[in-house]
Motif scaffolding. Structure first.
Motif, mmCIF file in Angstrom:
data_model
loop_
_atom_site.group_PDB
_atom_site.id
_atom_site.type_symbol
_atom_site.label_atom_id
_atom_site.label_comp_id
_atom_site.label_asym_id
_atom_site.label_seq_id
_atom_site.Cartn_x
_atom_site.Cartn_y
_atom_site.Cartn_z
ATOM 1 N N CYS A 410 -43.447 -10.178 -4.544
ATOM 2 C CA CYS A 410 -44.574 -11.049 -4.875
ATOM 3 C C CYS A 410 -44.864 -11.012 -6.382
ATOM 4 O O CYS A 410 -44.993 -9.935 -6.987
ATOM 5 N N TYR A 411 -44.981 -12.174 -7.000
ATOM 6 C CA TYR A 411 -45.265 -12.263 -8.435
ATOM 7 C C TYR A 411 -46.543 -11.513 -8.797
ATOM 8 O O TYR A 411 -46.621 -10.836 -9.821
ATOM 9 N N ALA A 412 -47.570 -11.676 -7.944
ATOM 10 C CA ALA A 412 -48.863 -11.072 -8.262
ATOM 11 C C ALA A 412 -48.757 -9.560 -8.358
ATOM 12 O O ALA A 412 -49.422 -8.927 -9.196
ATOM 13 N N ASP A 416 -47.639 -10.654 -12.620
ATOM 14 C CA ASP A 416 -47.683 -12.061 -13.021
ATOM 15 C C ASP A 416 -48.881 -12.715 -12.322
ATOM 16 O O ASP A 416 -49.415 -12.184 -11.351
ATOM 17 N N CYS A 418 -50.260 -15.400 -9.965
ATOM 18 C CA CYS A 418 -49.896 -16.366 -8.917
ATOM 19 C C CYS A 418 -50.927 -16.291 -7.800
ATOM 20 O O CYS A 418 -51.182 -15.204 -7.262
ATOM 21 N N ARG A 419 -51.489 -17.428 -7.474
ATOM 22 C CA ARG A 419 -52.489 -17.477 -6.404
ATOM 23 C C ARG A 419 -52.143 -18.578 -5.382
ATOM 24 O O ARG A 419 -53.028 -19.105 -4.726
ATOM 25 N N SER A 420 -50.888 -18.918 -5.269
ATOM 26 C CA SER A 420 -50.488 -20.042 -4.405
ATOM 27 C C SER A 420 -50.939 -19.838 -2.963
ATOM 28 O O SER A 420 -51.534 -20.725 -2.341
ATOM 29 N N CYS A 421 -50.666 -18.666 -2.434
ATOM 30 C CA CYS A 421 -51.016 -18.418 -1.031
ATOM 31 C C CYS A 421 -52.529 -18.380 -0.847
ATOM 32 O O CYS A 421 -53.068 -18.936 0.123
ATOM 33 N N CYS A 457 -45.407 -20.654 -1.025
ATOM 34 C CA CYS A 457 -44.930 -19.573 -1.888
ATOM 35 C C CYS A 457 -43.873 -20.092 -2.857
ATOM 36 O O CYS A 457 -42.921 -20.780 -2.462
ATOM 37 N N VAL A 458 -44.023 -19.767 -4.125
ATOM 38 C CA VAL A 458 -43.148 -20.329 -5.163
ATOM 39 C C VAL A 458 -41.784 -19.652 -5.196
ATOM 40 O O VAL A 458 -40.867 -20.152 -5.849
#
Length: 470
Positions: A410-412, A416, A418-421, A457-458
């Protein structure tokens, strides 16, 4: 002026029935489902055989499901075996094969078996066989393998390897076993042949007009022997339970001696005796078994089904998939699902798919793949389910699965942003929360398993995935 033809009228009805059930492909949802179960202008209708199989497989019954089957049962108690020639797409397909054989005579060279008039019988073994098998294994077996369902699902949801069964039926016809599927293997035909004995719609003969040309006998695919008896013995009407009310015999009669009638005239013998004799004649001598033997066989199979319950083992053997929201447990779902496809058609996001043969025992049942198209939790699919395989729930009660985060990917969690989810979760700040404004955390008690987080998810291989409950 164009002469009225029952056969031409029947062709229009056959084609019309197929087109009506394809209306959802055009975005019109006034008609949903297939011949297993459908919803037409808000009225749910279910094939009585499908109801019987689900009842035996699941050992449960709902009043609405029963009523939906009684509508159709009542209709064919009146119309007899008309389903086979007016509604069934397999009948339409087989008659198309006949037309090709007339157009291309070389196809008849494939024939290895020649039917005679006395071979036009209905074998009833398939009806108790599929019913008892459904009871024993806990799955509506015929609804899973039904070529009628396979044809409609192929049109509506795409082709699968299961269409090979349709090719087998065509090969039977080309090999000379005329109506081989319909007469020998189809439990629907056997069911309507039994109920047809009470139908008041019969082919009547005006014996004063009949010139004994036997054109009707040559034209009939199912009850030629019964028509021959009318002519040779001077009977008033054909009492055969196999008559599909196709009207072909009426169309070819040059003297107009035959017609459909609702007013039974007095038969030379009591009708009950005529029907009994006819039903006995419908079963070839080589294939007859005593009633006691049949009941003993069915009873032993039923006892085996009650004492040994393979449904759990079969459900465990089926590939694990994500079901629509409101789905009951795997074992119960496979027992109750009619494979009608209404839930798939009503899905506004086209999330749901129809399982093909590569999904094993899931064949014909609905499922979805979160990474392809997630569930939006619109909750429309349970409302169209006739059998209770999908139960209406509040969105927060849904439990398709649980999202799990791979922190190593996971990027987070790699520092990094990322808040996509989190941003896409329909239960934001409930099912997924942001710990320290940085790290997404799933609350397994609240997560519905809708799959939206996995979808957005990216990562090429998603760092958050939905896992089944069991």
């Amino acid at each position: 002026m164009l002469k009225f033809s029952w056969n031409r009228c029947r062709r229009l009805v056959q084609a019309g029935m197929i087109l009506i059930f394809l209306l959802p492909l055009t975005g019109m949802y006034q008609v949903l489902g297939t011949l297993s179960s459908s919803r037409i202008l808000g009225l749910t209708l279910t094939d009585p055989l499908a109801f019987g199989e689900v009842l035996l497989a699941s050992k449960t019954i709902t009043m609405t499901f029963l009523i939906s089957a009684l509508w159709i049962a009542g209709l064919y108690l009146f119309l007899g075996k008309a389903f086979c020639s007016w509604i069934c797409p397999i009948g339409f397909l087989i008659e198309g094969v006949d037309a090709l054989k007339r157009k291309w005579p070389w196809l008849t060279r494939i024939q290895i078996h020649k039917n005679a008039i006395d071979e036009q019988n209905q074998y009833h073994w398939a009806l108790p066989f599929f019913l008892v098998l459904s009871l024993v294994v806990g799955i509506p077996v015929f609804q899973t393998l039904s070529p009628i369902g396979i044809i409609y699902r192929a049109f509506l949801f795409g082709l699968g390897l299961e269409v090979l069964l349709i090719l087998i039926i065509i090969v039977l016809e080309l090999a000379g076993y005329r109506r081989g599927w319909c007469r020998m293997l189809c439990p629907i035909g056997a069911f309507y042949a039994l109920s047809a004995r009470w139908s008041p719609v019969k082919v009547r003969c005006d014996t004063d007009k009949c010139v004994q040309c036997f054109q009707c006998v040559k034209a009939c695919d199912y009850t030629a022997a019964s028509l021959k008896n009318i002519i040779e013995e001077g009977k008033v009407y054909a009492a055969s339970s196999l008559c599909t009310r196709c009207g072909r015999c009426i169309d070819v009669c040059p003297a107009r001696a035959l017609q459909f009638s609702l007013k039974p005239e007095k038969s030379p013998e009591p009708e009950s005796m005529a029907v009994a004799k006819n039903l006995k004649a419908d079963i070839p001598a080589a294939g007859r078994i005593s009633r006691r033997t049949a009941l003993q066989g069915v009873g032993l199979m039923a006892l085996a089904g009650l004492s040994y319950k393979p449904a759990k083992a079969l459900a465990a053997a089926a590939p694990k998939v994500f079901r629509p929201p409101g789905a009951v447990g795997d074992e119960e779902f496979l027992a109750k699902c009619v494979r009608c496809g209404k839930c798939i058609e009503i899905c506004p996001d086209k999330t749901l798919l129809s399982a093909h043969l590569d999904q094993g025992l899931n064949l014909g049942t609905p499922y979805f793949v979160p990474r392809q198209i997630p569930c939006s939790l619109c909750m429309e699919c349970p409302d169209v389910c006739p059998s209770g395989a999908l139960v209406p729930l509040d969105m927060r009660e849904v439990k398709i699965g649980i999202a799990e985060i791979d922190q190593d990917r996971c990027y987070a969690y790699q520092d990094d942003v990322c808040r996509s989810c989190y941003n896409s979760c329909p239960l934001i700040d409930e099912a997924i929360i942001m710990e320290g404004f940085q790290y997404p955390v799933v609350d397994s008690e609240i997560c519905t398993g809708c799959g939206i987080c996995e979808y957005v998810c990216v990562m090429e291989y998603p760092a958050i995935q939905i896992k089944r409950m069991s």
